[in-house]
Design an enzyme around this catalytic site. Sequence first.
Site, PDB file in Angstrom:
ATOM      1  N   ASP A   6      31.596  37.936  42.826  1.00  0.00           N
ATOM      2  CA  ASP A   6      30.266  37.345  42.732  1.00  0.00           C
ATOM      3  C   ASP A   6      29.396  37.798  43.903  1.00  0.00           C
ATOM      4  O   ASP A   6      29.846  38.510  44.800  1.00  0.00           O
ATOM      5  CB  ASP A   6      30.389  35.813  42.706  1.00  0.00           C
ATOM      6  CG  ASP A   6      29.154  35.133  42.137  1.00  0.00           C
ATOM      7  OD1 ASP A   6      28.342  35.833  41.509  1.00  0.00           O
ATOM      8  OD2 ASP A   6      28.997  33.923  42.327  1.00  0.00           O
TER       9      ASP A   6
ATOM     10  N   GLU B 119      34.319  26.904  37.259  1.00  0.00           N
ATOM     11  CA  GLU B 119      34.145  28.192  37.935  1.00  0.00           C
ATOM     12  C   GLU B 119      34.295  27.944  39.433  1.00  0.00           C
ATOM     13  O   GLU B 119      33.616  27.086  39.984  1.00  0.00           O
ATOM     14  CB  GLU B 119      32.757  28.769  37.671  1.00  0.00           C
ATOM     15  CG  GLU B 119      32.384  28.909  36.207  1.00  0.00           C
ATOM     16  CD  GLU B 119      30.883  29.120  36.036  1.00  0.00           C
ATOM     17  OE1 GLU B 119      30.240  29.650  36.961  1.00  0.00           O
ATOM     18  OE2 GLU B 119      30.357  28.729  34.988  1.00  0.00           O
TER      19      GLU B 119
ATOM     20  N   TRP C 105      32.527  35.670  26.517  1.00  0.00           N
ATOM     21  CA  TRP C 105      32.916  34.331  26.071  1.00  0.00           C
ATOM     22  C   TRP C 105      32.872  34.177  24.557  1.00  0.00           C
ATOM     23  O   TRP C 105      33.622  33.380  23.984  1.00  0.00           O
ATOM     24  CB  TRP C 105      32.030  33.267  26.728  1.00  0.00           C
ATOM     25  CG  TRP C 105      32.217  33.173  28.203  1.00  0.00           C
ATOM     26  CD1 TRP C 105      31.327  33.543  29.172  1.00  0.00           C
ATOM     27  CD2 TRP C 105      33.373  32.705  28.911  1.00  0.00           C
ATOM     28  NE1 TRP C 105      31.860  33.334  30.419  1.00  0.00           N
ATOM     29  CE2 TRP C 105      33.108  32.813  30.289  1.00  0.00           C
ATOM     30  CE3 TRP C 105      34.611  32.195  28.509  1.00  0.00           C
ATOM     31  CZ2 TRP C 105      34.031  32.434  31.272  1.00  0.00           C
ATOM     32  CZ3 TRP C 105      35.529  31.819  29.483  1.00  0.00           C
ATOM     33  CH2 TRP C 105      35.238  31.941  30.841  1.00  0.00           C
TER      34      TRP C 105
ATOM     35  N   THR D 227      37.752  29.399  34.622  1.00  0.00           N
ATOM     36  CA  THR D 227      38.843  29.065  33.704  1.00  0.00           C
ATOM     37  C   THR D 227      38.423  29.303  32.260  1.00  0.00           C
ATOM     38  O   THR D 227      37.235  29.316  31.934  1.00  0.00           O
ATOM     39  CB  THR D 227      39.264  27.584  33.820  1.00  0.00           C
ATOM     40  OG1 THR D 227      38.212  26.752  33.308  1.00  0.00           O
ATOM     41  CG2 THR D 227      39.594  27.193  35.244  1.00  0.00           C
TER      42      THR D 227
END
Length: 447
Positions: free
Chosen positions: A52, A4, A414, A61
Amino acid sequence: MGIETEFGVTCTFHGHRRLSPDEVARYLFRRVVSWGRSSNVFLRNGARLYLDVGSHPEYATAECDSLIQLVNHDRAGERVLEELLIDAEARLAEEGIGGDIYLFKNNTDSAGNSYGCHENFLVARAGEFSRISDVLLPFLVTRQLICGAGKVLQTPKAATFCLSQRAEHIWEGVSSATTRSRPIINTRDEPHADAEKYRRLHVIVGDSNMAETTTMLKVGSAALVLEMIEAGVSFRDFALDNPIRAIREVSHDVTGKKPVRLAGGRQASALDIQREYHAKAVEHLRNREPDPQVEQVVDLWGRTLDAVEAQDFAKVDTEIDWVIKRKLFQRYQDRHGFDLSDPKIAQLDLAYHDIKRGRGVFDVLQRKGLVKRVTEDETIDDAVENPPQTTRAKLRGDFITAAQAAGRDFTVDWVHLKLNDQAQRTVLCKDPFRSVDERVERLIASM
């Protein structure tokens, strides 16, 4: 494995109108929001892109199962952000706001703020986490010797070259926080997989690297240490007396030879500690299946330690970020007579991390063949468009591509793939290593 990366963002303006970092970030993400209805989206290549805390664009990724694959997908993140940058500059121009947007793959800004590059490793749930952290902590504190991004630190006394950008901003060894205390290892238990089998090790101490070989060494060496821990390899006890003091001391010592205090009053240098881990890795390679990528990591690891010990960096000055950057500064100083405190050195330091091709200093070095690569432009382009074909990311990427083509409303994260229709059909993908799943194929076929 996955990386990240949070990017620094700024804008220089040609006219009178100024935009805050928040406004610049909104321009960057306007195109994303237009199709994703959010500034937090998953892409067709399996990656996550979002805004963020503190207006920092972040690219995570997709799950990767080889080092070269991961480096390609990390570089793909730079290309994705570069596209947003170019689009945002065009929008600014259309609205009469002349300006150049800069995205930096670094870890600190001029105001002293820090943003991270986090590495994620899937590790077995079995075994004590304390053993992992006990062995990994001294390795991570001293790893900056082989893969730091390099930084000129301005101190009240003088400017000094440091190995790591991140070291000055780490305040704990092991913790569940990420922003407040910035630990070396984050323990928040979010496996994004079958929680009975796996945990996700979240390392947040590393620098953002520009050199592909340094990224490969950073992640590859850590993955190898984790592999050795799981294999039961025994390591010397390098428990640090004060990891937070040690990480700063190591960062300030490019010789790697100054001793840091270990628990119980003992001492060892960063070079000593890294030599021990590297020697174990060399030994471990003899007992594992051959893997050219891992062998490449161990070779570069050893050559870098040799270079540090001899203070002769000629054999790694195209492969290790902090070495490349230090050489760049030294040549600039020799040519112009500047010392490290000169603002032009700080400008060069920042420009090294500019991700815009044709403008960023690292890209210029790469085009001149002054830094070594492990990818090709074509493989990075492929990673921008396509997910890794050997992990769960393929299922996610295929689902997103199909849903977008069919004009269907969907939600993904995810582990979940969901069609937001009346049936609320959801597939739970708990195995990160599974790239083929009949349930996902049926879900795609139903569109």
